[in-house]
Design a protein around this motif. Structure first.
Motif, PDB file in Angstrom:
ATOM      1  N   PRO A 164     -11.734   4.894   2.439  1.00 49.97           N
ATOM      2  CA  PRO A 164     -12.532   4.854   1.208  1.00 49.97           C
ATOM      3  C   PRO A 164     -11.803   4.166   0.065  1.00 49.97           C
ATOM      4  CG  PRO A 164     -12.441   7.079   2.099  1.00 49.97           C
ATOM      5  CD  PRO A 164     -11.505   6.256   2.903  1.00 49.97           C
TER       6      PRO A 164
ATOM      7  N   VAL B 288      -2.986   5.905  -3.343  1.00 45.41           N
ATOM      8  CA  VAL B 288      -1.867   6.832  -3.507  1.00 45.41           C
ATOM      9  C   VAL B 288      -2.387   8.267  -3.492  1.00 45.41           C
ATOM     10  CG1 VAL B 288       0.069   7.456  -4.956  1.00 45.41           C
ATOM     11  CG2 VAL B 288      -0.715   5.108  -4.929  1.00 45.41           C
ATOM     12  N   ILE B 289      -3.475   8.471  -4.232  1.00 46.28           N
ATOM     13  CA  ILE B 289      -4.038   9.813  -4.306  1.00 46.28           C
ATOM     14  C   ILE B 289      -4.602  10.231  -2.955  1.00 46.28           C
ATOM     15  CG2 ILE B 289      -5.857  11.188  -5.373  1.00 46.28           C
ATOM     16  CD1 ILE B 289      -5.378   9.478  -7.894  1.00 46.28           C
ATOM     17  N   ALA B 290      -5.259   9.299  -2.266  1.00 42.80           N
ATOM     18  CA  ALA B 290      -5.831   9.641  -0.961  1.00 42.80           C
ATOM     19  C   ALA B 290      -4.741  10.018   0.032  1.00 42.80           C
ATOM     20  CB  ALA B 290      -6.647   8.467  -0.430  1.00 42.80           C
TER      21      ALA B 290
ATOM     22  N   ALA C 156      -3.459  13.395  -0.779  1.00 47.05           N
ATOM     23  CA  ALA C 156      -4.428  14.370  -0.287  1.00 47.05           C
ATOM     24  C   ALA C 156      -4.257  14.559   1.220  1.00 47.05           C
ATOM     25  CB  ALA C 156      -5.850  13.913  -0.605  1.00 47.05           C
TER      26      ALA C 156
ATOM     27  N   PHE D 137      -8.363   8.600   6.240  1.00 47.79           N
ATOM     28  CA  PHE D 137      -8.047   8.971   4.860  1.00 47.79           C
ATOM     29  C   PHE D 137      -7.989   7.755   3.955  1.00 47.79           C
ATOM     30  CE2 PHE D 137      -6.620  13.023   6.609  1.00 47.79           C
ATOM     31  CZ  PHE D 137      -7.077  13.890   5.640  1.00 47.79           C
TER      32      PHE D 137
ATOM     33  N   LYS E  56      -5.566  -5.103   4.871  1.00 53.29           N
ATOM     34  CA  LYS E  56      -5.094  -3.805   4.384  1.00 53.29           C
ATOM     35  C   LYS E  56      -5.341  -2.734   5.434  1.00 53.29           C
ATOM     36  CE  LYS E  56      -5.614  -3.877  -0.641  1.00 53.29           C
ATOM     37  NZ  LYS E  56      -6.317  -3.177  -1.731  1.00 53.29           N
TER      38      LYS E  56
ATOM     39  N   LEU F 273       0.865  -1.185   0.000  1.00 58.82           N
ATOM     40  CA  LEU F 273       0.000   0.000   0.000  1.00 58.82           C
ATOM     41  C   LEU F 273       0.896   1.228   0.000  1.00 58.82           C
ATOM     42  CD1 LEU F 273      -2.331  -1.163   2.897  1.00 58.82           C
ATOM     43  CD2 LEU F 273      -2.770  -1.365   0.459  1.00 58.82           C
TER      44      LEU F 273
ATOM     45  N   LEU G 245      -9.166   1.958   0.375  1.00 59.06           N
ATOM     46  CA  LEU G 245      -8.588   0.634   0.634  1.00 59.06           C
ATOM     47  C   LEU G 245      -9.368  -0.456  -0.080  1.00 59.06           C
ATOM     48  CD1 LEU G 245      -7.637   0.745   4.426  1.00 59.06           C
ATOM     49  CD2 LEU G 245      -6.096   0.575   2.502  1.00 59.06           C
ATOM     50  N   ARG G 246     -10.630  -0.145  -0.383  1.00 55.38           N
ATOM     51  CA  ARG G 246     -11.461  -1.155  -1.048  1.00 55.38           C
ATOM     52  C   ARG G 246     -11.215  -1.219  -2.545  1.00 55.38           C
ATOM     53  NH1 ARG G 246     -15.169  -3.668   1.211  1.00 55.38           N
ATOM     54  NH2 ARG G 246     -16.176  -3.971  -0.781  1.00 55.38           N
ATOM     55  N   ILE G 247     -10.480  -0.259  -3.066  1.00 53.10           N
ATOM     56  CA  ILE G 247     -10.278  -0.208  -4.508  1.00 53.10           C
ATOM     57  C   ILE G 247      -8.806  -0.463  -4.789  1.00 53.10           C
ATOM     58  CG2 ILE G 247     -10.584   1.201  -6.551  1.00 53.10           C
ATOM     59  CD1 ILE G 247     -12.423   2.952  -4.873  1.00 53.10           C
ATOM     60  N   ARG G 248      -8.536  -1.207  -5.841  1.00 51.36           N
ATOM     61  CA  ARG G 248      -7.143  -1.486  -6.153  1.00 51.36           C
ATOM     62  C   ARG G 248      -6.487  -0.291  -6.816  1.00 51.36           C
ATOM     63  NH1 ARG G 248      -6.834  -6.847  -9.541  1.00 51.36           N
ATOM     64  NH2 ARG G 248      -5.097  -7.584  -8.336  1.00 51.36           N
ATOM     65  N   GLY G 249      -5.183  -0.290  -6.716  1.00 48.55           N
ATOM     66  CA  GLY G 249      -4.427   0.595  -7.576  1.00 48.55           C
ATOM     67  C   GLY G 249      -4.204   1.990  -7.047  1.00 48.55           C
ATOM     68  N   LEU G 250      -4.360   2.938  -7.934  1.00 52.62           N
ATOM     69  CA  LEU G 250      -3.848   4.276  -7.713  1.00 52.62           C
ATOM     70  C   LEU G 250      -4.580   5.058  -6.640  1.00 52.62           C
ATOM     71  CD1 LEU G 250      -1.796   6.168  -9.008  1.00 52.62           C
ATOM     72  CD2 LEU G 250      -3.642   7.068 -10.379  1.00 52.62           C
ATOM     73  N   TYR G 251      -5.798   4.650  -6.324  1.00 48.32           N
ATOM     74  CA  TYR G 251      -6.643   5.538  -5.533  1.00 48.32           C
ATOM     75  C   TYR G 251      -6.098   5.801  -4.142  1.00 48.32           C
ATOM     76  CZ  TYR G 251      -9.637   5.177  -9.460  1.00 48.32           C
ATOM     77  OH  TYR G 251     -10.108   5.264 -10.731  1.00 48.32           O
TER      78      TYR G 251
END
Lengths: 293, 332
Positions: free
Chosen positions: B102, B112-114, B117, B99, B205, B54, B104-110
């Protein structure tokens, strides 16, 4: 002043700023589409291009026109070097490793620019006229309005190009299914390099416009991080989405800045990004490539 | 056998570290304290990024949450350090999960962006929530006291940090060796397969993110006591890049790597400064102006270089060197 007029004016300024966001976002989205690589160095590429422009136009006294050409050549060269020597060796490696590489490249560029050109802001030759533009009684700062016009024309042209040209079709084929595209004779590596060239061009133009509207400092590239929310809202892999998302985010940023205080502007894009992640992670126009687990 | 030898070496190392303040100048002890704090923070990021995959770009902000928690717990609630530091960890863990949840449930880039932020939003709060954080001026922190005995100089605080370092390193080692640690690695390597085999990946996660942020908060709390002040400038994006570089350079997914990475990255700016000043004075220009960008460049080069050439980092180089040495000695 009448609050409705104020609102309209802030909206116009925000949407105008959104034009450049769309331009920056486009460069990131095409790379993401071709190779699933999210380029965190986009802002730094953009900032470096503005310094190339400054150096060519002012230090070597080539003037704005040849300065721009030199900056474009320089940016494309840098983008191709990054693609060839940092990202191609990473092909097939875990996704977070690739993200970290682009992040590291951003750090390298920021550092090098800081060492060569120093931390102070530089005076870039004005390519945009200062005289304000009036649209139906609304007052829009001249540089912002002209930067918007240029950005929108270029974004529109690139979207059309990616839709109708052979290169654009090859890009979409490679994005849809890399292996099939490869076996059908599409040069996937060439497509990826080509998307880096597009990113270099959009980065270069947006960098020079941005440096004209604001000022030229090594932190210019941080704007590209604000653009993250544009990319998410548009849908990570939607080329057309960036334009509308750019307008929306630019507008929201400007209006929230006006309503709750200018200092909040700097975090508005991040709050928006988090909200979009919560509500609709695919963005407005992204295909459902989101994998929930 | 090898295990026994490692334990022996670890005990010798700890004894040497206990004796250290008697042997070296005070400035070094200050440095060793900062290093110890960095080790804890890097352990945290290593659990998240190295073991579980992560990626967090906001680690510095979570360290900042810990530091501010200590400063406020002390001034507003009058808590002693042995309560304030765990509280700092918990506060950072709650922030981190808030942060991260929301995405952690989605793979990939999200994610990183969170986390990016989180970095900017938390730093914004440190600067602009004047009433609580005192803005750019920051807060002062009284040194920690044990049984009325104040840890008010580098050497005394150093021992507190040393104890924490040993405890948190052992804890990390044990977590990694447990069922939880194996689940982390499973999530990183093959999340689908792990789920089919009954590993609740979202839960793990979540645990990894909370645990990593907890470590960050503890490191921040120690930093507040050690520096005796807290301000927003300490917790910028550059520090997040620093921690990330340490994890990558040391070797992702290795406890030894986290320590080696923290040591390397903490010493590196000093060597850079020394080297740059020497070069600058011999050529007769002022090089102090370019130190910060030079550091950024070198951090970036290390991240890119290690990821491409030696993704398992210094820990792997160390292991290889050790094996070479061992084979030579057995052949003889």
């Amino acid at each position: 002043m009448n609050p409705m007029v104020m609102f309209a004016e802030y909206s116009a300024v925000g949407i105008a700023a959104g034009g450049i966001y769309a331009l920056i976002a486009l460069g990131t989205v095409v790379i993401f589409k071709s190779s699933q690589t999210f380029n965190f160095a986009m802002g730094e590429m953009m900032m470096l291009s503005a310094y190339f422009f400054y150096t060519a136009a002012v230090t070597f006294a080539l003037g704005p026109f040849f300065g721009m050409i030199a900056a474009l050549i320089g940016s494309i060269a840098v983008a191709l070097i990054i693609e060839r020597f940092a990202l191609r060796p990473m092909m097939g490696r875990p996704f977070i490793a690739i993200v970290m590489v682009t992040f590291g490249i951003g750090s390298i560029i920021r550092g090098i620019v800081g060492m060569i050109w120093g931390p102070n802001s530089l005076d870039i030759p004005a390519i945009l006229a200062r005289s304000p533009v009036m649209i139906g009684g609304l007052f829009i700062p001249g540089k912002t309005a002209r930067a918007f016009a240029i950005a929108v024309v270029i974004v529109g042209a690139l979207i059309a190009f990616l839709r109708y040209s052979r290169a654009g079709i090859a890009l979409r084929a490679a994005a849809a299914d890399q292996i099939t595209a490869y076996s059908m004779g599409i040069d996937v590596r060439g497509v990826i390099a080509f998307t880096w060239v597009i990113a270099a061009i959009t980065g270069c133009i947006s960098g020079v416009l941005m440096a004209n509207v604001n000022s030229l400092t090594p932190s210019l590239g941080l704007v590209a991080l604000n653009v993250l929310s544009v990319i998410i809202l548009g849908g990570m892999n939607s080329i057309g989405g960036v334009l509308i998302a750019g307008f929306i985010i630019g507008w929201l940023e400007s209006v929230t800045g006006w309503l709750i205080g200018t200092e909040f502007r700097e975090i508005t894009p991040y709050v928006l990004a988090l909200l979009i992640l919560l509500i609709r992670p695919t963005g407005l126009f992204g295909t459902a490539e989101i994998e929930r687990i | 056998m090898a295990g026994n030898r490692n334990i022996l070496w670890a005990i010798l190392l700890i004894l040497a570290l206990i004796a250290l303040p008697a042997l070296v100048p005070r400035y070094w002890i200050y440095f060793a304290g900062i290093l110890g704090i960095n080790i804890i923070a890097v352990h945290g990021l290593n659990i998240m990024t190295g073991y579980t995959g992560l990626l967090s770009l906001g680690h510095a902000a979570f360290v900042g949450v810990g530091a501010y928690t200590v400063a406020l717990a002390q001034s507003k609630l009058g808590l002693p350090f042995y309560l304030a530091i765990p509280l700092a960890g918990v506060a950072a863990a709650i922030m981190g999960v808030g942060f991260g949840l929301p995405s952690l449930r989605i793979r990939g880039l999200y994610l990183v962006i969170a986390t990016l932020a989180a970095q900017f939003i938390l730093n914004f709060v440190f600067v602009h929530w004047q009433k609580v954080t005192n803005g750019d001026a920051g807060l002062t922190v009284q040194p920690a006291t044990i049984f009325g005995y104040p840890l008010n100089n580098e050497t005394r605080a150093y021992y507190l940090i040393l104890v924490c370092d040993v405890a948190f390193t052992l804890f990390a080692l044990n977590v990694i060796r447990s069922r939880v640690g194996r689940a982390f690695v499973a999530v990183r390597e093959r999340d689908r397969t792990a789920e089919v085999l009954g590993v609740r990946i979202v839960w793990y996660k979540f645990v990894a993110f909370a645990l990593g942020s907890f470590y960050a908060g503890v490191a921040g709390g120690l930093l507040a006591y050690f520096n005796q002040f807290v301000n927003p400038e300490q917790f910028g994006l550059l520090l997040s890049v620093f921690f990330l570089s340490a994890v990558i350079v040391g070797g992702m997914g290795s406890i030894l790597g986290a320590i080696l990475g923290a040591v390397f990255m903490t010493l590196l700016p000093e060597f850079l400064r020394g080297g740059a000043l020497a070069v600058g004075s011999s050529f007769g220009f002022d090089i102090s102006l370019i130190l910060v960008p030079l550091r950024e460049t070198v951090f970036g080069l290390l991240i890119v270089g290690f990821l491409i050439l030696e993704p398992r980092g210094l820990a792997q180089l160390w292991k290889r060197a050790q094996q070479k040495f061992l084979t030579i000695s057995t052949v003889k």
